[in-house]
Design a protein around this motif. Structure first.
Motif, mmCIF file in Angstrom:
data_model
loop_
_atom_site.group_PDB
_atom_site.id
_atom_site.type_symbol
_atom_site.label_atom_id
_atom_site.label_comp_id
_atom_site.label_asym_id
_atom_site.label_seq_id
_atom_site.Cartn_x
_atom_site.Cartn_y
_atom_site.Cartn_z
ATOM 1 N N SER A 290 0.841 -1.191 0.000
ATOM 2 C CA SER A 290 0.000 0.000 0.000
ATOM 3 C C SER A 290 0.878 1.243 0.000
ATOM 4 N N LEU A 291 0.425 2.253 -0.687
ATOM 5 C CA LEU A 291 1.166 3.506 -0.730
ATOM 6 C C LEU A 291 1.150 4.151 0.652
ATOM 7 N N PRO A 292 2.312 4.454 1.211
ATOM 8 C CA PRO A 292 2.332 5.022 2.568
ATOM 9 C C PRO A 292 1.937 6.505 2.552
ATOM 10 N N GLU A 293 1.341 6.956 3.653
ATOM 11 C CA GLU A 293 1.053 8.382 3.790
ATOM 12 C C GLU A 293 2.307 9.132 4.222
ATOM 13 N N LYS A 294 3.169 8.449 4.999
ATOM 14 C CA LYS A 294 4.413 9.040 5.458
ATOM 15 C C LYS A 294 5.546 8.039 5.270
ATOM 16 N N VAL A 295 6.722 8.551 4.938
ATOM 17 C CA VAL A 295 7.878 7.688 4.763
ATOM 18 C C VAL A 295 9.131 8.516 5.054
ATOM 19 N N GLU A 296 10.190 7.862 5.466
ATOM 20 C CA GLU A 296 11.424 8.594 5.734
ATOM 21 C C GLU A 296 12.012 9.176 4.449
ATOM 22 N N VAL A 297 12.136 8.310 3.421
ATOM 23 C CA VAL A 297 12.732 8.755 2.162
ATOM 24 C C VAL A 297 11.829 8.335 1.006
ATOM 25 N N ALA A 298 11.427 9.300 0.189
ATOM 26 C CA ALA A 298 10.686 9.005 -1.033
ATOM 27 C C ALA A 298 11.638 9.154 -2.212
ATOM 28 N N ILE A 299 11.655 8.155 -3.074
ATOM 29 C CA ILE A 299 12.518 8.176 -4.254
ATOM 30 C C ILE A 299 11.634 8.260 -5.487
ATOM 31 N N ILE A 300 11.841 9.298 -6.270
ATOM 32 C CA ILE A 300 11.037 9.513 -7.468
ATOM 33 C C ILE A 300 11.787 8.916 -8.651
ATOM 34 N N THR B 22 18.569 1.277 -6.944
ATOM 35 C CA THR B 22 19.849 1.053 -6.272
ATOM 36 C C THR B 22 19.972 1.942 -5.041
ATOM 37 N N THR B 23 19.557 3.207 -5.173
ATOM 38 C CA THR B 23 19.542 4.108 -4.022
ATOM 39 C C THR B 23 18.646 3.543 -2.928
ATOM 40 N N ALA B 24 17.454 3.112 -3.311
ATOM 41 C CA ALA B 24 16.508 2.555 -2.342
ATOM 42 C C ALA B 24 17.069 1.317 -1.657
ATOM 43 N N LEU B 25 17.758 0.477 -2.412
ATOM 44 C CA LEU B 25 18.310 -0.746 -1.836
ATOM 45 C C LEU B 25 19.340 -0.423 -0.754
ATOM 46 N N HIS B 26 20.243 0.514 -1.044
ATOM 47 C CA HIS B 26 21.256 0.874 -0.047
ATOM 48 C C HIS B 26 20.619 1.503 1.189
ATOM 49 N N LEU B 27 19.602 2.338 0.994
ATOM 50 C CA LEU B 27 18.938 2.960 2.129
ATOM 51 C C LEU B 27 18.164 1.937 2.953
ATOM 52 N N ALA B 28 17.478 1.028 2.278
ATOM 53 C CA ALA B 28 16.737 -0.011 2.994
ATOM 54 C C ALA B 28 17.686 -0.927 3.769
ATOM 55 N N GLN B 29 18.837 -1.240 3.168
ATOM 56 C CA GLN B 29 19.835 -2.033 3.882
ATOM 57 C C GLN B 29 20.300 -1.333 5.157
ATOM 58 N N GLY C 248 18.482 0.458 7.009
ATOM 59 C CA GLY C 248 17.386 0.564 7.956
ATOM 60 C C GLY C 248 16.445 1.730 7.740
ATOM 61 N N LYS C 249 16.603 2.470 6.655
ATOM 62 C CA LYS C 249 15.724 3.588 6.356
ATOM 63 C C LYS C 249 14.393 3.090 5.784
ATOM 64 N N GLY C 250 13.300 3.750 6.186
ATOM 65 C CA GLY C 250 12.019 3.503 5.544
ATOM 66 C C GLY C 250 11.990 4.211 4.213
ATOM 67 N N VAL C 251 11.804 3.462 3.124
ATOM 68 C CA VAL C 251 11.923 4.045 1.793
ATOM 69 C C VAL C 251 10.787 3.577 0.895
ATOM 70 N N ALA C 252 10.268 4.503 0.091
ATOM 71 C CA ALA C 252 9.238 4.174 -0.898
ATOM 72 C C ALA C 252 9.680 4.712 -2.248
ATOM 73 N N VAL C 253 9.639 3.860 -3.274
ATOM 74 C CA VAL C 253 10.001 4.245 -4.641
ATOM 75 C C VAL C 253 8.721 4.512 -5.413
ATOM 76 N N LEU C 254 8.642 5.681 -6.033
ATOM 77 C CA LEU C 254 7.464 6.086 -6.797
ATOM 78 C C LEU C 254 7.814 6.099 -8.277
ATOM 79 N N GLU C 255 7.263 5.149 -9.017
ATOM 80 C CA GLU C 255 7.526 5.014 -10.454
ATOM 81 C C GLU C 255 6.306 5.483 -11.238
ATOM 82 N N ARG C 256 6.520 6.362 -12.193
ATOM 83 C CA ARG C 256 5.417 7.002 -12.924
ATOM 84 C C ARG C 256 4.593 6.022 -13.746
#
Length: 425
Positions: A21-31, A39-46, A48-56
């Motif tokens: 589900s699309l989060p209402e809040k997240v630590e890092v949003a990657i557009i 790749t950025t999201a993978l390193h951040l998730a590793q 421990g950062k909460g990360v959501a990738v938004l693909e158009r």
């Protein structure tokens, strides 16, 4: 949005479907859900950062799914000597070391996460079309060897044995390079992100972002809202919506790719006995590789955009037949197209986009290997690594003048390159 018909869509063994589900809040949003974003999201998730990738749209509908699958660990147009002259010895050497290990990073990630993507780390060949080019490559080989890279020079006889092409005067061989199935690799990166608790969301087109009260507020095309403490923009050459300013800092080059029907083994043994991918030194670059079923994959650019897809497909296979001395014209299986983002100095860049906002751009036709490192640098920056310590330069966001006319200039340069190659052949 309809998915483009590419050889990678036709032959993908893996898949990815957004289920979170699309989060209402997240630590890092990657557009952007291409190689850089994931790749950025993978390193951040590793980390421990909460990360959501938004693909158009769908994963792979940008350059990450529309390239030829070459994994090349150095710059396309920036010579090591020129990089050091521009950035200084310390910064230049750091960037060159980072870029030269990009292919190793890709294949290490593939092994680490068990990504099935036809990975072949068999090496990348950079043949010299003239004696002058050969001398330049000898100097590059010497430099890379001084940096302990697995690079060596091949003689005229050795490169003929590797390609069957008598034109070449010699070649640089980087044994860390190779090829992959880019779409399956992209799917594997998305699954890896989710394995560490991150989320990836297709059909999540960002229409607007603004910063207020210490947070980024992101509005999607469907009206959904997401707030994030930090954002990272990884949108390559797109110039729509929130990508407009970033995309306008680069020259967009539209590239056409062709996959033929599978080639006979006798042809494969002659033109690629060690299954190495090839990209030569001519201004009008000639390149080719094989996929797992021995299709030839090559590409090119069109000087005229009208009807280019069909016309370029035929021109590319004619060139393959001529350069590789094929007895008959290869049959085209599919032609597709994508856009590369080229910076004016041919180097990658990091931009700061307001407070706690960053962007990375400028793979310059080396998207697979380069993004493996660009994503790591972007993640380190988000995690607090001082930007002055990063190997990739921080640049101010500054659009290029007359950006909409740049494709015309690129077409003129292509015509000039073709004439130059013929004159010096």
């Amino acid at each position: 949005m309809e998915k483009q018909d590419t050889i990678w869509r036709r032959t993908a063994r893996g898949s990815f479907r957004s289920t979170a589900s699309l989060p209402e809040k997240v630590e890092v949003a990657i557009i952007g859900g291409g190689f850089s974003g994931l790749t950025t999201a993978l390193h951040l998730a590793q980390a421990g950062k909460g990360v959501a990738v938004l693909e158009r749209s769908f994963l792979g509908e940008g350059a990450s799914g529309q390239n030829a699958g070459f994994v090349v660990p150095n710059f396309a147009l920036a010579d090591p000597k020129a990089v050091i002259e521009k950035l200084g010895t310390e910064k230049g050497t750091a960037l060159l070391d980072l870029v030269s290990s990009g292919a190793d990073k890709v294949f290490d990630t593939i092994r680490q996460y068990g990504i099935s993507c036809d990975a072949e780390q068999t090496g990348w060949l950079n043949p010299a079309a003239t004696a002058k080019d050969a001398e330049t490559l000898r100097e590059r080989v010497a430099y890379w060897q001084s940096r302990n890279r697995p690079v060596r020079y091949l003689s005229k006889e050795e490169i003929h044995q590797q390609t069957g092409i008598s034109l070449y005067e010699g070649a640089l061989l980087d044994e860390s390079g190779g090829t992959i199935h880019p779409l399956d690799y992209l799917f594997g990166l998305a699954r890896a992100v989710e394995s560490h608790g991150g989320t990836v969301h297709e059909d999540s087109c960002v229409k607007a972002v603004k910063q207020a009260n210490g947070a980024w507020h992101i509005k999607l095309e469907g009206g959904q809202l997401v707030s994030a403490k930090q954002i990272v923009c990884c949108t390559n050459a797109f110039t729509e919506g929130t990508s407009r300013k970033l995309g306008a800092t680069t020259v967009p080059l539209r590239v056409y790719q062709v996959a033929t029907r599978p080639m006979d083994q006798s042809v494969v043994d002659r033109i690629a006995p060690d299954r190495r991918c090839v990209g030569d030194t001519r201004k009008n670059l000639f390149s080719y590789r094989l996929d797992r079923e021995n299709r030839l994959i090559s590409g090119g650019m069109s000087a005229l955009p009208f009807g280019a897809k069909q016309r370029l497909g035929k021109a590319i296979v004619r060139r393959l037949a001529e350069e590789l001395d094929l007895r008959k014209l290869p049959e085209i299986e599919v032609v597709w197209t994508g856009v590369a983002a080229i910076t004016t100095d041919f180097l990658p860049r990091i931009h700061q986009m307001g407070q706690n906002g960053f962007a990375g751009i400028g793979c310059n036709g080396r998207g697979i290997a380069m993004t493996a490192q660009l994503g790591k640098v972007l993640a380190d920056t988000v995690l607090g690594e001082p930007m002055e310590k990063q190997a990739i330069p921080l640049r101010r966001v500054q659009g290029l003048p007359f950006h909409s006319l740049l494709p015309i200039a690129a077409s003129a340069n292509l015509i000039k390159a073709r004439i130059s190659d013929k004159l010096f052949r």
